[in-house]
Design a protein around this motif. Structure first.
Motif, PDB file in Angstrom:
ATOM      1  N   GLN A 132       0.831  -1.198   0.000  1.00 15.07           N
ATOM      2  CA  GLN A 132       0.000   0.000   0.000  1.00 15.07           C
ATOM      3  C   GLN A 132       0.872   1.257   0.000  1.00 15.07           C
ATOM      4  O   GLN A 132       0.580   2.222  -0.711  1.00 15.07           O
ATOM      5  CB  GLN A 132      -0.923   0.005   1.217  1.00 15.07           C
ATOM      6  N   LEU A 133       1.952   1.240   0.798  1.00 13.74           N
ATOM      7  CA  LEU A 133       2.850   2.396   0.820  1.00 13.74           C
ATOM      8  C   LEU A 133       3.511   2.608  -0.533  1.00 13.74           C
ATOM      9  O   LEU A 133       3.618   3.744  -1.023  1.00 13.74           O
ATOM     10  CB  LEU A 133       3.919   2.217   1.910  1.00 13.74           C
ATOM     11  N   LEU A 134       3.964   1.521  -1.142  1.00 15.76           N
ATOM     12  CA  LEU A 134       4.593   1.643  -2.466  1.00 15.76           C
ATOM     13  C   LEU A 134       3.599   2.160  -3.492  1.00 15.76           C
ATOM     14  O   LEU A 134       3.950   2.969  -4.363  1.00 15.76           O
ATOM     15  CB  LEU A 134       5.180   0.299  -2.895  1.00 15.76           C
ATOM     16  N   GLY A 135       2.351   1.727  -3.402  1.00 19.24           N
ATOM     17  CA  GLY A 135       1.324   2.229  -4.322  1.00 19.24           C
ATOM     18  C   GLY A 135       1.095   3.721  -4.139  1.00 19.24           C
ATOM     19  O   GLY A 135       0.942   4.466  -5.123  1.00 19.24           O
ATOM     20  N   GLU A 136       1.071   4.180  -2.893  1.00 17.34           N
ATOM     21  CA  GLU A 136       0.897   5.605  -2.633  1.00 17.34           C
ATOM     22  C   GLU A 136       2.087   6.403  -3.165  1.00 17.34           C
ATOM     23  O   GLU A 136       1.915   7.482  -3.731  1.00 17.34           O
ATOM     24  CB  GLU A 136       0.726   5.850  -1.135  1.00 17.34           C
ATOM     25  N   ILE A 137       3.295   5.871  -2.974  1.00 18.70           N
ATOM     26  CA  ILE A 137       4.495   6.544  -3.493  1.00 18.70           C
ATOM     27  C   ILE A 137       4.425   6.640  -5.011  1.00 18.70           C
ATOM     28  O   ILE A 137       4.709   7.680  -5.609  1.00 18.70           O
ATOM     29  CB  ILE A 137       5.767   5.809  -3.030  1.00 18.70           C
ATOM     30  N   ARG A 138       4.018   5.543  -5.667  1.00 17.19           N
ATOM     31  CA  ARG A 138       3.875   5.542  -7.115  1.00 17.19           C
ATOM     32  C   ARG A 138       2.890   6.609  -7.575  1.00 17.19           C
ATOM     33  O   ARG A 138       3.153   7.380  -8.500  1.00 17.19           O
ATOM     34  CB  ARG A 138       3.413   4.156  -7.592  1.00 17.19           C
ATOM     35  N   ASP A 139       1.731   6.662  -6.883  1.00 19.43           N
ATOM     36  CA  ASP A 139       0.711   7.646  -7.256  1.00 19.43           C
ATOM     37  C   ASP A 139       1.227   9.067  -7.088  1.00 19.43           C
ATOM     38  O   ASP A 139       0.973   9.937  -7.935  1.00 19.43           O
ATOM     39  CB  ASP A 139      -0.552   7.438  -6.427  1.00 19.43           C
ATOM     40  N   LEU A 140       1.960   9.330  -6.013  1.00 23.44           N
ATOM     41  CA  LEU A 140       2.525  10.666  -5.806  1.00 23.44           C
ATOM     42  C   LEU A 140       3.550  11.010  -6.878  1.00 23.44           C
ATOM     43  O   LEU A 140       3.587  12.149  -7.374  1.00 23.44           O
ATOM     44  CB  LEU A 140       3.164  10.759  -4.415  1.00 23.44           C
ATOM     45  N   LEU A 141       4.376  10.041  -7.240  1.00 24.26           N
ATOM     46  CA  LEU A 141       5.362  10.289  -8.298  1.00 24.26           C
ATOM     47  C   LEU A 141       4.669  10.570  -9.622  1.00 24.26           C
ATOM     48  O   LEU A 141       5.100  11.435 -10.396  1.00 24.26           O
ATOM     49  CB  LEU A 141       6.322   9.103  -8.431  1.00 24.26           C
ATOM     50  N   LEU A 142       3.579   9.840  -9.906  1.00 21.60           N
ATOM     51  CA  LEU A 142       2.832  10.083 -11.132  1.00 21.60           C
ATOM     52  C   LEU A 142       2.240  11.489 -11.146  1.00 21.60           C
ATOM     53  O   LEU A 142       2.277  12.181 -12.169  1.00 21.60           O
ATOM     54  CB  LEU A 142       1.697   9.061 -11.284  1.00 21.60           C
ATOM     55  N   GLU A 143       1.698  11.902 -10.000  1.00 25.97           N
ATOM     56  CA  GLU A 143       1.138  13.248  -9.925  1.00 25.97           C
ATOM     57  C   GLU A 143       2.212  14.299 -10.169  1.00 25.97           C
ATOM     58  O   GLU A 143       1.983  15.281 -10.875  1.00 25.97           O
ATOM     59  CB  GLU A 143       0.496  13.474  -8.550  1.00 25.97           C
ATOM     60  N   GLN A 144       3.388  14.084  -9.582  1.00 28.81           N
ATOM     61  CA  GLN A 144       4.473  15.049  -9.768  1.00 28.81           C
ATOM     62  C   GLN A 144       4.924  15.083 -11.229  1.00 28.81           C
ATOM     63  O   GLN A 144       5.161  16.141 -11.790  1.00 28.81           O
ATOM     64  CB  GLN A 144       5.675  14.692  -8.875  1.00 28.81           C
ATOM     65  N   ARG A 145       5.060  13.915 -11.831  1.00 31.37           N
ATOM     66  CA  ARG A 145       5.518  13.843 -13.212  1.00 31.37           C
ATOM     67  C   ARG A 145       4.485  14.467 -14.152  1.00 31.37           C
ATOM     68  O   ARG A 145       4.820  15.218 -15.061  1.00 31.37           O
ATOM     69  CB  ARG A 145       5.759  12.383 -13.608  1.00 31.37           C
ATOM     70  N   ASN A 146       3.205  14.146 -13.919  1.00 30.72           N
ATOM     71  CA  ASN A 146       2.156  14.669 -14.787  1.00 30.72           C
ATOM     72  C   ASN A 146       1.950  16.169 -14.589  1.00 30.72           C
ATOM     73  O   ASN A 146       1.478  16.851 -15.482  1.00 30.72           O
ATOM     74  CB  ASN A 146       0.840  13.932 -14.556  1.00 30.72           C
ATOM     75  N   ALA A 147       2.292  16.669 -13.427  1.00 28.10           N
ATOM     76  CA  ALA A 147       2.155  18.104 -13.186  1.00 28.10           C
ATOM     77  C   ALA A 147       3.124  18.896 -14.050  1.00 28.10           C
ATOM     78  O   ALA A 147       2.853  20.024 -14.427  1.00 28.10           O
ATOM     79  CB  ALA A 147       2.388  18.413 -11.708  1.00 28.10           C
ATOM     80  N   GLY A 148       4.269  18.300 -14.407  1.00 29.29           N
ATOM     81  CA  GLY A 148       5.264  18.996 -15.222  1.00 29.29           C
ATOM     82  C   GLY A 148       5.003  18.892 -16.698  1.00 29.29           C
ATOM     83  O   GLY A 148       5.597  19.603 -17.504  1.00 29.29           O
ATOM     84  N   VAL A 149       4.096  18.011 -17.130  1.00 27.56           N
ATOM     85  CA  VAL A 149       3.834  17.807 -18.559  1.00 27.56           C
ATOM     86  C   VAL A 149       2.434  18.295 -18.860  1.00 27.56           C
ATOM     87  O   VAL A 149       1.464  17.818 -18.274  1.00 27.56           O
ATOM     88  CB  VAL A 149       3.956  16.301 -18.925  1.00 27.56           C
ATOM     89  N   PRO A 150       2.299  19.243 -19.798  1.00 27.99           N
ATOM     90  CA  PRO A 150       0.947  19.677 -20.140  1.00 27.99           C
ATOM     91  C   PRO A 150       0.188  18.545 -20.813  1.00 27.99           C
ATOM     92  O   PRO A 150       0.697  17.893 -21.722  1.00 27.99           O
ATOM     93  CB  PRO A 150       1.163  20.841 -21.094  1.00 27.99           C
TER      94      PRO A 150
END
Length: 163
Positions: A132-150
């Motif tokens: 569950q922790l790894l899934g949350e980390i993955r989701d946060l990383l995705l949000e950060q990555r997607n925030a930088g790409v229009p």
């Protein structure tokens, strides 16, 4: 001199600790209960036992090595096993334990249960597994990555944004 003050201060701290004070109170109350229980054993239990024999349990004994005789002056010859005294002590112990349990421990436990039932229920922490922790980390990383790409979305996982 400071060493003496340190020792005295440590001794004072030791005496003022809650456990020492509670233990002293328990010893005093135990002594008071012991006298009450001894009176009950001698006044109630021993006469009941005396209905089947002697009223004083100390008179119950067996001769281990003879001849076992008690003279008129009170001198004892032989070796006696005083099992009546052991029974009297055991009865005294059991009655003391029963009085302490039923008059002190049981009511205190019931009181603590009532207080615990009235206390607000604390939220228990939710156990989180590594997955569950790894899934949350993955989701946060995705949000950060997607925030930088229009216009980025989940399809950009594993792809670096072009600059």
């Amino acid at each position: 001199m400071s060493k003496d003050n340190g020792v005295l201060a440590g001794f004072k701290a030791f005496l003022m600790r809650g456990n020492v004070v509670e233990l002293a109170v328990a010893v005093v109350i135990g002594a008071a209960f012991t006298s009450i229980v001894n009176a009950v054993v001698k006044g109630v239990i021993n006469p009941i036992v005396g209905a089947f024999g002697t009223s004083n349990l100390d008179h119950y004994r067996s001769c281990l090595k003879g001849p076992c005789e008690v003279s008129a002056t009170g001198d004892v010859t032989g070796v006696y096993i005083l099992w009546g005294s052991v029974i009297s002590a055991a009865l005294t112990f059991l009655m003391t334990a029963a009085v302490v349990y039923f008059l002190m421990i049981l009511p205190m436990n019931k009181y603590k249960e009532r207080m615990a039932a009235k206390a607000p229920v604390e939220a228990t922490p939710v156990e989180v597994t590594e997955i569950q922790l790894l899934g949350e980390i993955r989701d946060l990383l995705l949000e950060q990555r997607n925030a930088g790409v229009p216009g980025g979305d989940d399809r950009t996982v594993g792809k670096l944004p072009r600059q």
